[in-house]
Design a protein around this motif. Sequence first.
Motif, PDB file in Angstrom:
ATOM      1  N   GLN A 129       0.804  -1.220   0.000  1.00  0.00           N
ATOM      2  CA  GLN A 129       0.000   0.000   0.000  1.00  0.00           C
ATOM      3  C   GLN A 129       0.838   1.271   0.000  1.00  0.00           C
ATOM      4  O   GLN A 129       0.333   2.343  -0.287  1.00  0.00           O
ATOM      5  CB  GLN A 129      -0.948   0.006   1.215  1.00  0.00           C
ATOM      6  N   SER A 130       2.116   1.151   0.335  1.00  0.00           N
ATOM      7  CA  SER A 130       2.913   2.369   0.432  1.00  0.00           C
ATOM      8  C   SER A 130       3.256   2.885  -0.964  1.00  0.00           C
ATOM      9  O   SER A 130       3.517   2.096  -1.873  1.00  0.00           O
ATOM     10  CB  SER A 130       4.196   2.093   1.216  1.00  0.00           C
ATOM     11  N   PRO A 131       3.232   4.210  -1.133  1.00  0.00           N
ATOM     12  CA  PRO A 131       3.504   4.765  -2.454  1.00  0.00           C
ATOM     13  C   PRO A 131       4.998   4.878  -2.763  1.00  0.00           C
ATOM     14  O   PRO A 131       5.370   5.442  -3.789  1.00  0.00           O
ATOM     15  CB  PRO A 131       2.855   6.149  -2.373  1.00  0.00           C
ATOM     16  N   ALA A 132       5.856   4.359  -1.876  1.00  0.00           N
ATOM     17  CA  ALA A 132       7.288   4.496  -2.100  1.00  0.00           C
ATOM     18  C   ALA A 132       7.700   3.836  -3.411  1.00  0.00           C
ATOM     19  O   ALA A 132       7.316   2.702  -3.674  1.00  0.00           O
ATOM     20  CB  ALA A 132       8.050   3.851  -0.933  1.00  0.00           C
ATOM     21  N   PRO A 133       8.455   4.545  -4.244  1.00  0.00           N
ATOM     22  CA  PRO A 133       8.822   3.987  -5.548  1.00  0.00           C
ATOM     23  C   PRO A 133      10.026   3.054  -5.485  1.00  0.00           C
ATOM     24  O   PRO A 133      10.750   2.918  -6.458  1.00  0.00           O
ATOM     25  CB  PRO A 133       9.125   5.239  -6.378  1.00  0.00           C
ATOM     26  N   TRP A 134      10.282   2.434  -4.353  1.00  0.00           N
ATOM     27  CA  TRP A 134      11.367   1.446  -4.265  1.00  0.00           C
ATOM     28  C   TRP A 134      11.041   0.474  -3.150  1.00  0.00           C
ATOM     29  O   TRP A 134      10.092   0.688  -2.383  1.00  0.00           O
ATOM     30  CB  TRP A 134      12.702   2.145  -3.983  1.00  0.00           C
ATOM     31  N   THR A 135      11.784  -0.567  -3.028  1.00  0.00           N
ATOM     32  CA  THR A 135      11.643  -1.466  -1.892  1.00  0.00           C
ATOM     33  C   THR A 135      13.020  -1.974  -1.514  1.00  0.00           C
ATOM     34  O   THR A 135      13.869  -2.215  -2.367  1.00  0.00           O
ATOM     35  CB  THR A 135      10.713  -2.654  -2.204  1.00  0.00           C
ATOM     36  N   PHE A 136      13.249  -2.079  -0.183  1.00  0.00           N
ATOM     37  CA  PHE A 136      14.555  -2.549   0.276  1.00  0.00           C
ATOM     38  C   PHE A 136      14.532  -4.026   0.619  1.00  0.00           C
ATOM     39  O   PHE A 136      15.553  -4.614   0.903  1.00  0.00           O
ATOM     40  CB  PHE A 136      15.020  -1.738   1.487  1.00  0.00           C
ATOM     41  N   ALA A 137      13.320  -4.596   0.614  1.00  0.00           N
ATOM     42  CA  ALA A 137      13.220  -6.013   0.975  1.00  0.00           C
ATOM     43  C   ALA A 137      12.443  -6.766  -0.102  1.00  0.00           C
ATOM     44  O   ALA A 137      11.345  -7.247   0.150  1.00  0.00           O
ATOM     45  CB  ALA A 137      12.524  -6.151   2.329  1.00  0.00           C
ATOM     46  N   PRO A 138      12.990  -6.837  -1.328  1.00  0.00           N
ATOM     47  CA  PRO A 138      12.252  -7.538  -2.394  1.00  0.00           C
ATOM     48  C   PRO A 138      11.997  -8.992  -2.020  1.00  0.00           C
ATOM     49  O   PRO A 138      12.846  -9.640  -1.412  1.00  0.00           O
ATOM     50  CB  PRO A 138      13.196  -7.441  -3.591  1.00  0.00           C
ATOM     51  N   SER A 139      10.817  -9.472  -2.328  1.00  0.00           N
ATOM     52  CA  SER A 139      10.506 -10.863  -1.980  1.00  0.00           C
ATOM     53  C   SER A 139       9.796 -11.550  -3.136  1.00  0.00           C
ATOM     54  O   SER A 139       9.188 -10.891  -3.991  1.00  0.00           O
ATOM     55  CB  SER A 139       9.612 -10.911  -0.742  1.00  0.00           C
ATOM     56  N   PHE A 140       9.893 -12.861  -3.148  1.00  0.00           N
ATOM     57  CA  PHE A 140       9.232 -13.640  -4.189  1.00  0.00           C
ATOM     58  C   PHE A 140       7.877 -14.174  -3.708  1.00  0.00           C
ATOM     59  O   PHE A 140       7.296 -15.022  -4.365  1.00  0.00           O
ATOM     60  CB  PHE A 140      10.129 -14.807  -4.625  1.00  0.00           C
ATOM     61  N   ASP A 141       7.412 -13.677  -2.548  1.00  0.00           N
ATOM     62  CA  ASP A 141       6.170 -14.200  -1.964  1.00  0.00           C
ATOM     63  C   ASP A 141       5.010 -14.154  -2.960  1.00  0.00           C
ATOM     64  O   ASP A 141       4.278 -15.120  -3.122  1.00  0.00           O
ATOM     65  CB  ASP A 141       5.797 -13.401  -0.705  1.00  0.00           C
ATOM     66  N   SER A 142       4.844 -13.003  -3.604  1.00  0.00           N
ATOM     67  CA  SER A 142       3.707 -12.850  -4.511  1.00  0.00           C
ATOM     68  C   SER A 142       3.796 -13.850  -5.651  1.00  0.00           C
ATOM     69  O   SER A 142       2.790 -14.444  -6.039  1.00  0.00           O
ATOM     70  CB  SER A 142       3.660 -11.431  -5.065  1.00  0.00           C
ATOM     71  N   PHE A 143       5.000 -14.015  -6.190  1.00  0.00           N
ATOM     72  CA  PHE A 143       5.174 -14.976  -7.283  1.00  0.00           C
ATOM     73  C   PHE A 143       4.822 -16.388  -6.810  1.00  0.00           C
ATOM     74  O   PHE A 143       4.139 -17.136  -7.503  1.00  0.00           O
ATOM     75  CB  PHE A 143       6.616 -14.942  -7.793  1.00  0.00           C
ATOM     76  N   GLU A 144       5.319 -16.732  -5.603  1.00  0.00           N
ATOM     77  CA  GLU A 144       5.043 -18.072  -5.087  1.00  0.00           C
ATOM     78  C   GLU A 144       3.544 -18.291  -4.886  1.00  0.00           C
ATOM     79  O   GLU A 144       3.001 -19.328  -5.228  1.00  0.00           O
ATOM     80  CB  GLU A 144       5.791 -18.278  -3.758  1.00  0.00           C
ATOM     81  N   ARG A 145       2.881 -17.240  -4.352  1.00  0.00           N
ATOM     82  CA  ARG A 145       1.445 -17.347  -4.102  1.00  0.00           C
ATOM     83  C   ARG A 145       0.704 -17.618  -5.418  1.00  0.00           C
ATOM     84  O   ARG A 145      -0.178 -18.473  -5.494  1.00  0.00           O
ATOM     85  CB  ARG A 145       0.958 -16.045  -3.456  1.00  0.00           C
TER      86      ARG A 145
END
Lengths: 288, 291
Positions: free
Chosen positions: A49-65
Amino acid sequence: MATVSRPVRKRRRPGRLIAEIACCVIAALVAVPLYWMVLSAFKPAGEIQSPAPWTFAPSFDSFERVLDSQGFGRYFVNSAIVALCVVALSMLLSFLSAVALTRFRFKGRTVLLVMLLVAQMVPVEALTIPLFFMVQQAGSAVPALGLNELAPLVLVNLAFSLPFAIWMLRGFVAAVPAELEEAAALDGASRLRFTWQVLFPLVAPGLVATSVLAFIHAWNDFLFAQTLIFSDVDNRTLPQAMRVFYKPEELDWGGIMAGATLMTIPVLIFFIFVQRHLASGLSGAVKG
Amino acid sequence: MPATDSAGLGRGRALAFVAPALVLIGIFLVFPALWSIYIGLTDYTLTGPSSVNPRIVGADNITGALSDPLFGNSLWLTLLFVFGSALIGQNILGFTLAWMLRGARRWLRRLVEGLVLLAWILPSTVVAYLWVAVLDRDGGTLNALLNTPGTAWLVQYPMISLIVFNLWRGTAFSMLLYSSALDVVPPSQLETARMVGAGRFSTLKDVVFPHIRGHVLTNTLLITLWTANDFTPFLLTAGGPDHRSETLPVFIYQQALGSGALGYASAISFLLLLVNLVIALVYLRLLRRRG
């Protein structure tokens, strides 16, 4: 050569710089939604939900789901089967038709060519109704051609990609000088050998452009798939599966974007493979 | 007859070459199209008594459509959509990009072309989600960028959103076509125009345009037809809110599967086909005047 080109390059006009900056701005604008897609797919659940245009903790969770729970792999394979069949058949059939329609003058040829143009204009939404009944009927005779099967989906997508493909390829075939064919005939090359060994390679850039369009159409098709594969969950294609993720009450943006990213990859691969030929292919089509 | 058969193909082989494609087009495109014209003459519906025993009502559907404010609304929106995003938008933006990229550094040219093309080839379901996310009221990227929290772009400005979306998505084709068209323009003529001090506008009009006239016409025809028949607006707004973005393809789909009025929907798609035909005839007319 270098000494000749250097002074030219130094004389860049100021307008050029402005144009280049404008190009950069446009590139950035075009890239925003694409960047957002990949970013959201890699964001961990808490950051979506955050509008930040970057992420420091990329994860594959969504892909796995997506890959685990939704039968995504199966839909992926279904879409790939349909798209690849459409591409292969449309290249073959449109090439043969374009050769015949360009090299052989017969009564009603112009009418036929105009008809192919008109076929571009048929609003497909209305055709879904007759197509549904036709495929239903065909299925009662030959089950493999019925509703909820992939074969009719291939045929329908093929039929809709052919008019433009033939129209495009015609320009390419016309650009091959007829003298070349006469020379080949004098050398005693057979008709078929000439077609495959001389004409085919010369028309290849056009075939590449044609195949891209056929692939995109088939891979992206939502309307026909939704009409013909209406109840069998196992035979759904990816665009339909994407609609399934979209539940207004529990929008799983991470999952949607991961699915979208995965769905994009084959198009991207196909595209990188043919990008060089695409421009020349499209322009050749228009000159004809 | 050697004069009609430059390649010595022979009637039999020519027929065999062209037959498979024509048969497929005939079965899956022409036949359903004719069938849907027939359905357009009936009061066929998805449910109710007319679904079992549809009656022939002749041109009633057409006259009904012409007096239906929703049809008028959606015809107007379609014209707006085609005019704004294709005829003006994609045409001009595509040409401008092609023109600007002509002399740009190679890596920049590759980058811009690659991105614009990517927007064009991505699956429409995917890009529709992207745009719904970007334009979202809460947490949408656009609101964050413009600092306009709470603006529901697709609800408050549905048509403008669709036009911008289609501009973003469809410019690639015009750009590609115009970049290859511009290669045809002899550099010496551009040089001459610059020497005699011709302004940018008159250079475009008198030097560039005559060379690419055919390309402009073909491009305009294709993007017009594609945009008029584009179904992607359905995935973004589904025609809403309150029919404010219901272009004809969406209207047809909503009438057919939303309201179940199959006869009415088919009649309207016939009208859309007629509009397309008129556009194509105008195009052929203009193209013929070239020589």
